[in-house]
Scaffold this motif. Structure first.
Motif, PDB file in Angstrom:
ATOM      1  N   GLN A 180       1.027  -0.912  -0.261  1.00 31.66           N
ATOM      2  CA  GLN A 180      -0.253  -0.063  -0.442  1.00 31.66           C
ATOM      3  C   GLN A 180       0.674   1.057   0.124  1.00 31.66           C
ATOM      4  O   GLN A 180       1.685   1.638   0.251  1.00 31.66           O
ATOM      5  N   THR A 181       0.525   2.123  -0.746  1.00 28.93           N
ATOM      6  CA  THR A 181       1.097   3.536  -0.942  1.00 28.93           C
ATOM      7  C   THR A 181       0.750   4.338   0.849  1.00 28.93           C
ATOM      8  O   THR A 181      -0.137   3.959   1.155  1.00 28.93           O
ATOM      9  N   GLU A 182       1.361   5.550   0.794  1.00 29.56           N
ATOM     10  CA  GLU A 182       1.000   6.217   1.871  1.00 29.56           C
ATOM     11  C   GLU A 182       0.271   7.537   1.668  1.00 29.56           C
ATOM     12  O   GLU A 182       0.378   7.805   0.396  1.00 29.56           O
ATOM     13  N   GLY A 183       0.075   7.857   2.144  1.00 27.58           N
ATOM     14  CA  GLY A 183      -1.085   9.492   2.679  1.00 27.58           C
ATOM     15  C   GLY A 183      -2.600   9.816   2.574  1.00 27.58           C
ATOM     16  O   GLY A 183      -3.002   7.861   3.435  1.00 27.58           O
ATOM     17  N   ALA A 184      -3.188  10.114   2.808  1.00 26.58           N
ATOM     18  CA  ALA A 184      -4.950  10.454   2.576  1.00 26.58           C
ATOM     19  C   ALA A 184      -5.399   9.389   2.281  1.00 26.58           C
ATOM     20  O   ALA A 184      -6.567   8.897   2.518  1.00 26.58           O
ATOM     21  N   THR A 185      -5.058   9.200   0.662  1.00 20.84           N
ATOM     22  CA  THR A 185      -5.540   8.613  -0.630  1.00 20.84           C
ATOM     23  C   THR A 185      -4.966   7.527  -0.538  1.00 20.84           C
ATOM     24  O   THR A 185      -3.570   8.052  -1.087  1.00 20.84           O
ATOM     25  N   ARG A 186      -4.877   5.892   0.036  1.00 19.33           N
ATOM     26  CA  ARG A 186      -3.579   4.801  -0.193  1.00 19.33           C
ATOM     27  C   ARG A 186      -4.284   4.020  -1.583  1.00 19.33           C
ATOM     28  O   ARG A 186      -5.198   3.390  -1.437  1.00 19.33           O
ATOM     29  N   LEU A 187      -3.301   3.561  -2.570  1.00 15.32           N
ATOM     30  CA  LEU A 187      -3.408   2.795  -3.821  1.00 15.32           C
ATOM     31  C   LEU A 187      -2.858   1.334  -2.555  1.00 15.32           C
ATOM     32  O   LEU A 187      -1.887   0.972  -1.669  1.00 15.32           O
ATOM     33  N   ALA A 188      -3.386   0.745  -3.038  1.00 19.48           N
ATOM     34  CA  ALA A 188      -3.468  -1.012  -2.607  1.00 19.48           C
ATOM     35  C   ALA A 188      -3.468  -1.963  -3.116  1.00 19.48           C
ATOM     36  O   ALA A 188      -4.078  -2.274  -4.447  1.00 19.48           O
ATOM     37  N   LEU A 189      -2.597  -2.497  -3.163  1.00 19.93           N
ATOM     38  CA  LEU A 189      -2.723  -4.492  -3.747  1.00 19.93           C
ATOM     39  C   LEU A 189      -2.718  -5.632  -3.081  1.00 19.93           C
ATOM     40  O   LEU A 189      -1.877  -5.390  -2.453  1.00 19.93           O
ATOM     41  N   THR A 190      -3.716  -6.721  -2.824  1.00 21.00           N
ATOM     42  CA  THR A 190      -3.241  -7.186  -2.263  1.00 21.00           C
ATOM     43  C   THR A 190      -3.417  -9.264  -3.075  1.00 21.00           C
ATOM     44  O   THR A 190      -4.315  -8.959  -3.906  1.00 21.00           O
ATOM     45  N   ALA A 191      -2.463  -9.550  -2.258  1.00 17.94           N
ATOM     46  CA  ALA A 191      -2.219 -10.699  -3.040  1.00 17.94           C
ATOM     47  C   ALA A 191      -2.159 -12.217  -2.161  1.00 17.94           C
ATOM     48  O   ALA A 191      -1.453 -12.244  -1.311  1.00 17.94           O
ATOM     49  N   GLY A 192      -2.795 -13.311  -2.630  1.00 16.90           N
ATOM     50  CA  GLY A 192      -3.053 -14.438  -1.454  1.00 16.90           C
ATOM     51  C   GLY A 192      -3.882 -15.037  -2.085  1.00 16.90           C
ATOM     52  O   GLY A 192      -4.455 -15.409  -3.533  1.00 16.90           O
ATOM     53  N   LEU A 193      -5.081 -15.686  -1.100  1.00 16.55           N
ATOM     54  CA  LEU A 193      -5.849 -16.990  -1.869  1.00 16.55           C
ATOM     55  C   LEU A 193      -7.021 -17.275  -0.987  1.00 16.55           C
ATOM     56  O   LEU A 193      -7.030 -16.803   0.308  1.00 16.55           O
ATOM     57  N   VAL A 194      -8.385 -17.766  -1.350  1.00 21.13           N
ATOM     58  CA  VAL A 194      -9.145 -17.448  -0.748  1.00 21.13           C
ATOM     59  C   VAL A 194     -10.077 -18.496  -0.865  1.00 21.13           C
ATOM     60  O   VAL A 194      -9.716 -19.641  -1.867  1.00 21.13           O
TER      61      VAL A 194
END
Length: 142
Positions: A78-92
């Motif tokens: 995840q990026t920092e700041g008041a608005t954050r972009l993120a990418l989650t990778a895993g298994l479900v």
């Protein structure tokens, strides 16, 4: 008890233990709320909870679009700041298509106040019969 029920119950117990006894430096706890799908006939109310450690380790459980319980674990960048972009990778787990499926979802979070934020996650279609979705959650950083 059905195998899915056993798997989902074990996943929820493990998640609860992790939340209660895991890293005391927990960064974020969130609540899964609702999902808008581009295909009719799927469950749009998807309550659940998640935990994201300061390190990026992520785990959660929710009522999925197939109207079944799912549990997931992975890593979030995840990026920092008041608005954050993120990418989650895993298994479900918990979907009818496969016992365990890959999870790769981008999201954007916007701070509200007092550590609270709203997060919008794009969930891409994984199979031909599936659907793309936008998921809403709220979270609180500690």
């Amino acid at each position: 008890m059905k195998p899915d029920t056993i798997t989902n119950t074990a996943s929820l117990i493990a998640l609860g233990a992790f939340l209660l006894f895991g890293n005391a430096k927990a960064d974020t706890i969130g609540a899964h709320l609702v999902t808008a799908h581009d295909k009719p006939g799927l469950c749009n109310v998807n309550p659940g909870a998640y935990y994201r450690a300061d390190s990026g380790l992520t785990a959660g459980a929710y009522h999925n679009s197939d109207c079944r319980m799912s549990a997931y674990a992975g890593w979030t960048w995840q990026t920092e700041g008041a608005t954050r972009l993120a990418l989650t990778a895993g298994l479900v787990t918990g979907y009818r298509a496969h016992l365990v499926m890959p999870l790769l979802v981008p999201s954007v979070a916007r701070d509200l106040r007092d550590g609270w934020a709203v997060r919008l996650t794009f969930i891409p279609r994984v199979e031909k019969r599936g659907a793309n979705a936008l998921h809403l959650s709220v979270e609180r950083a500690f």
